[in-house]
Write a protein that holds these residues in place. Structure first.
Motif, PDB file in Angstrom:
ATOM      1  N   GLN A   7       0.856  -1.183   0.000  1.00  0.00           N
ATOM      2  CA  GLN A   7       0.000   0.000   0.000  1.00  0.00           C
ATOM      3  C   GLN A   7       0.893   1.235   0.000  1.00  0.00           C
ATOM      4  O   GLN A   7       1.852   1.312   0.757  1.00  0.00           O
ATOM      5  CB  GLN A   7      -0.911   0.012   1.212  1.00  0.00           C
ATOM      6  N   THR A   8       0.556   2.145  -0.859  1.00  0.00           N
ATOM      7  CA  THR A   8       1.311   3.393  -0.930  1.00  0.00           C
ATOM      8  C   THR A   8       0.385   4.560  -0.683  1.00  0.00           C
ATOM      9  O   THR A   8      -0.817   4.487  -0.917  1.00  0.00           O
ATOM     10  CB  THR A   8       1.980   3.569  -2.308  1.00  0.00           C
ATOM     11  N   THR A   9       0.957   5.610  -0.217  1.00  0.00           N
ATOM     12  CA  THR A   9       0.208   6.841  -0.006  1.00  0.00           C
ATOM     13  C   THR A   9       0.693   7.852  -1.027  1.00  0.00           C
ATOM     14  O   THR A   9       1.886   8.164  -1.065  1.00  0.00           O
ATOM     15  CB  THR A   9       0.449   7.389   1.416  1.00  0.00           C
ATOM     16  N   PRO A  10      -0.199   8.345  -1.878  1.00  0.00           N
ATOM     17  CA  PRO A  10       0.253   9.312  -2.881  1.00  0.00           C
ATOM     18  C   PRO A  10       0.694  10.615  -2.227  1.00  0.00           C
ATOM     19  O   PRO A  10       0.117  11.060  -1.233  1.00  0.00           O
ATOM     20  CB  PRO A  10      -0.969   9.520  -3.764  1.00  0.00           C
ATOM     21  N   THR A  11       1.728  11.179  -2.771  1.00  0.00           N
ATOM     22  CA  THR A  11       2.236  12.455  -2.300  1.00  0.00           C
ATOM     23  C   THR A  11       1.693  13.546  -3.205  1.00  0.00           C
ATOM     24  O   THR A  11       1.842  13.458  -4.427  1.00  0.00           O
ATOM     25  CB  THR A  11       3.782  12.475  -2.353  1.00  0.00           C
ATOM     26  N   PRO A  12       1.058  14.552  -2.630  1.00  0.00           N
ATOM     27  CA  PRO A  12       0.530  15.623  -3.481  1.00  0.00           C
ATOM     28  C   PRO A  12       1.674  16.340  -4.197  1.00  0.00           C
ATOM     29  O   PRO A  12       2.772  16.453  -3.680  1.00  0.00           O
ATOM     30  CB  PRO A  12      -0.178  16.558  -2.511  1.00  0.00           C
ATOM     31  N   ILE A  13       1.381  16.767  -5.401  1.00  0.00           N
ATOM     32  CA  ILE A  13       2.389  17.473  -6.185  1.00  0.00           C
ATOM     33  C   ILE A  13       2.565  18.867  -5.593  1.00  0.00           C
ATOM     34  O   ILE A  13       1.601  19.611  -5.402  1.00  0.00           O
ATOM     35  CB  ILE A  13       1.967  17.568  -7.658  1.00  0.00           C
TER      36      ILE A  13
END
Length: 80
Positions: A7-13
C-alpha cells in the motif's frame, strides 16, 4: 510467486512559484495567440513570477481583502 500487498500513499504534487508562473505564462500565451514575441514572454513571466512570490508570502486574510465581495460570495456559494 507470493502475493504481496503493498500500500502506498500518494504524495501531493508541490508546485513552486516558478512552476505556477510558467503555467500562467502558458495560459496567457494561449489566450493571446501565436503573435507573442520573446520579449512579451519574458515580461509576462516576470510579472506572473513576481505576483506569485508576493501572494506566497501574504496571509489568507490579506488575500481576501484583495478580492471583491461579489467574487468572494460566488466562491463561497461554490464551496471553494
Amino acid at each position: 510467486m507470493s502475493d504481496i500487498n503493498v500500500q502506498t500513499t500518494p504524495t501531493p504534487i508541490q508546485r513552486n512559484a516558478f512552476d505556477v508562473a510558467i503555467e500562467l505564462t502558458e495560459l496567457h500565451r494561449s489566450k493571446k495567440g501565436m503573435n507573442f514575441k520573446a520579449e512579451d514572454i519574458e515580461e509576462t513571466f516576470a510579472k506572473y513570477y513576481a505576483l506569485v512570490r508576493v501572494l506566497e508570502s501574504s496571509s489568507y486574510d490579506r488575500l481576501q481583502e484583495l478580492v471583491s465581495e461579489d467574487i468572494l460570495s460566488k466562491l463561497m456559494a461554490n464551496n471553494y
